[in-house]
Design a protein around this motif. Sequence first.
Motif, PDB file in Angstrom:
ATOM      1  N   ASP A   1     -29.502  40.930-116.337  1.00 27.13           N
ATOM      2  CA  ASP A   1     -28.961  41.349-115.045  1.00 27.13           C
ATOM      3  C   ASP A   1     -28.966  40.168-114.074  1.00 27.13           C
ATOM      4  O   ASP A   1     -29.303  39.034-114.455  1.00 27.13           O
TER       5      ASP A   1
ATOM      6  N   THR B   1     -31.073  43.033-120.426  1.00 24.19           N
ATOM      7  CA  THR B   1     -30.431  44.345-120.522  1.00 24.19           C
ATOM      8  C   THR B   1     -29.861  44.595-121.922  1.00 24.19           C
ATOM      9  O   THR B   1     -29.483  45.722-122.239  1.00 24.19           O
ATOM     10  N   LEU B   2     -29.775  43.547-122.717  1.00 24.15           N
ATOM     11  CA  LEU B   2     -29.353  43.671-124.122  1.00 24.15           C
ATOM     12  C   LEU B   2     -30.136  42.616-124.882  1.00 24.15           C
ATOM     13  O   LEU B   2     -29.949  41.412-124.677  1.00 24.15           O
TER      14      LEU B   2
ATOM     15  N   GLU C   1     -22.895  50.808-130.434  1.00 30.11           N
ATOM     16  CA  GLU C   1     -24.016  51.605-129.933  1.00 30.11           C
ATOM     17  C   GLU C   1     -24.354  51.252-128.484  1.00 30.11           C
ATOM     18  O   GLU C   1     -25.006  52.035-127.790  1.00 30.11           O
ATOM     19  N   TYR C   2     -23.914  50.078-128.045  1.00 33.25           N
ATOM     20  CA  TYR C   2     -24.358  49.586-126.727  1.00 33.25           C
ATOM     21  C   TYR C   2     -23.235  49.466-125.694  1.00 33.25           C
ATOM     22  O   TYR C   2     -23.501  49.401-124.507  1.00 33.25           O
TER      23      TYR C   2
ATOM     24  N   SER D   1     -19.380  50.589-123.995  1.00 36.95           N
ATOM     25  CA  SER D   1     -18.289  51.544-123.838  1.00 36.95           C
ATOM     26  C   SER D   1     -17.208  50.872-122.985  1.00 36.95           C
ATOM     27  O   SER D   1     -17.434  49.802-122.415  1.00 36.95           O
TER      28      SER D   1
ATOM     29  N   LEU E   1     -22.147  48.158-120.424  1.00 39.72           N
ATOM     30  CA  LEU E   1     -23.291  48.570-121.238  1.00 39.72           C
ATOM     31  C   LEU E   1     -23.593  50.035-120.969  1.00 39.72           C
ATOM     32  O   LEU E   1     -23.822  50.442-119.822  1.00 39.72           O
ATOM     33  N   LYS E   2     -23.621  50.848-122.026  1.00 42.52           N
ATOM     34  CA  LYS E   2     -23.825  52.284-121.870  1.00 42.52           C
ATOM     35  C   LYS E   2     -25.135  52.586-121.160  1.00 42.52           C
ATOM     36  O   LYS E   2     -25.194  53.445-120.270  1.00 42.52           O
ATOM     37  N   GLU E   3     -26.205  51.911-121.554  1.00 43.09           N
ATOM     38  CA  GLU E   3     -27.527  52.246-121.031  1.00 43.09           C
ATOM     39  C   GLU E   3     -27.639  51.954-119.537  1.00 43.09           C
ATOM     40  O   GLU E   3     -28.357  52.628-118.811  1.00 43.09           O
ATOM     41  N   VAL E   4     -26.910  50.939-119.060  1.00 47.55           N
ATOM     42  CA  VAL E   4     -26.978  50.582-117.642  1.00 47.55           C
ATOM     43  C   VAL E   4     -26.002  51.422-116.828  1.00 47.55           C
ATOM     44  O   VAL E   4     -26.216  51.688-115.645  1.00 47.55           O
ATOM     45  N   GLY E   5     -24.919  51.871-117.453  1.00 47.48           N
ATOM     46  CA  GLY E   5     -23.958  52.734-116.760  1.00 47.48           C
ATOM     47  C   GLY E   5     -22.729  51.981-116.268  1.00 47.48           C
ATOM     48  O   GLY E   5     -22.723  50.760-116.171  1.00 47.48           O
TER      49      GLY E   5
ATOM     50  N   GLY F   1     -23.243  48.309-115.210  1.00 50.21           N
ATOM     51  CA  GLY F   1     -23.381  47.825-116.583  1.00 50.21           C
ATOM     52  C   GLY F   1     -22.369  46.775-117.007  1.00 50.21           C
ATOM     53  O   GLY F   1     -22.384  46.315-118.151  1.00 50.21           O
TER      54      GLY F   1
END
Length: 483
Positions: A253, A259-260, A270-271, A273, A287-291, A295
């Motif tokens: 970040d 973040t990855l 997987e990570y 979108s 990044l999916k996890e961060v939004g 992301g």
Amino acid sequence: MNRKIMIDPVTRVEGHGRVTIHLDEYGQVKDSFFHIVEFRGFERFIQGHPYWEAPVLVQRLCGICPVSHHLAAAKAVDQLVGIDPKDLSPTAILLRRLMHFGQVFQSHALHFFYLASPDLLFGMDAPAEKRNVVAVAVENRELAIKGITMRKFGQEIIKAVAGKKIHGILAVPGGVHKTLTEEERDYFLSGKQIENIDTMIEWSLAIVNFMKDYHAKNRKFLDEFAAFPSGHLGMVNQEGGLDLYDGRLRAIDSDGNITLNDISTDLYQEYFSEAVAQWSYMKFPYLKEVGRDKGWNRVGPLARMNICDFITTPLAEKERQAFIAFTGKKVNNSTMYSHWARLIEVLHCAEVIRDLLHDPALMGNDLIRKGTPRLKGIGIIEAPRGTLTHHYEVDEKGMITRCNLIVSTTHNNDAMNTAVKWVANNVISRSGTITDGMLNQVEVAIRAYDPCLSCATQAMGKMPLHAEVYNHLGELIDEKHKN
């Protein structure tokens, strides 16, 4: 009365784009957009073709980045024939790397000397007729000659291994189709016919020093112009060093937090979108996890300087350390530092090319490996403009049933729009008269990312439709939305 400012086309970038800036009745910026208005659609029409055609077909995405697409597709197709990157023969790996580093070297030289240098040498407010490489050649002949010669050197490397400077072919499923002869190698070492690789390293180091001096003289502007927090994404090797051809994906970040965490490129689905917007053909990866909101990541030279622990060649590593010492920050979020980072990569590429040319395995004869066929292949490389992903799925007959491309410039889509907003809000908003120099600053912010818009327009089938109908007086009489 509301007002709309339009820059169409954005100049000195690859491809076609348009900027619109919307002002309210007080001249304050309400919103701004960087539109990508051309459409390529390779993700869709490549379906139904046999997989072995992909590395050749996708080169036609662009005349600037054909090598990058050729090699990313080749890495994916290798997996379709059961070969992972580590399973290629040493000669095939070295030849592909030579082609790739020749591409990055010539592409970076093209961007800096032809596209970006007029803004840096003549200033944002220079007359439009002066902001071009011809004017650079008139006022700084030595710099222009070096830029042209360096780009030619990289193109000659590509021609030697692939047969042509543009749209040549080296990679085939599981390897390469030709090796390099001693005569072809010595062409780049002897200095008898063209400037040799040692001269390229010397010139690359000189232009890095030029940029360091430029930053020292213009620090405040370069620190502040289009500076904003963001994530950064790139590829590193097993030890955390910069690797442009193969490695693991790392993202941080704006403060340097991971973040990855060095994931295998095969796991990208997987990570990541991708989002779309109704005003652009270019997608928005995140990044999916961060939004979706936080992301997104910058990619390319500045991001790579931020995420790697070191550079694997000595001169470029020394310059990376000088870059970090100058900024005094763990993570650099200033858009204009992209040029300095890009030139450090030019030096790195020249060092790698020298080492590859001196490696005897470059001229081996073990060119192709075979494995057990698979139905899915993913190839990711660090292209000149950033992380480039090619993903193919095939049926039992080897025909492509799915293609997904996450092109480097799409990763920078949010960053470029944020940069445009920064200029709109800080330079244009409430300024009264809008000058040509102000509008050029919008383009300068975009140009720092060296976007290749031709490669990045693949959103067909996912993109909402917005249609507007105007009467003969130019009045909007109807509009329709389709999500």
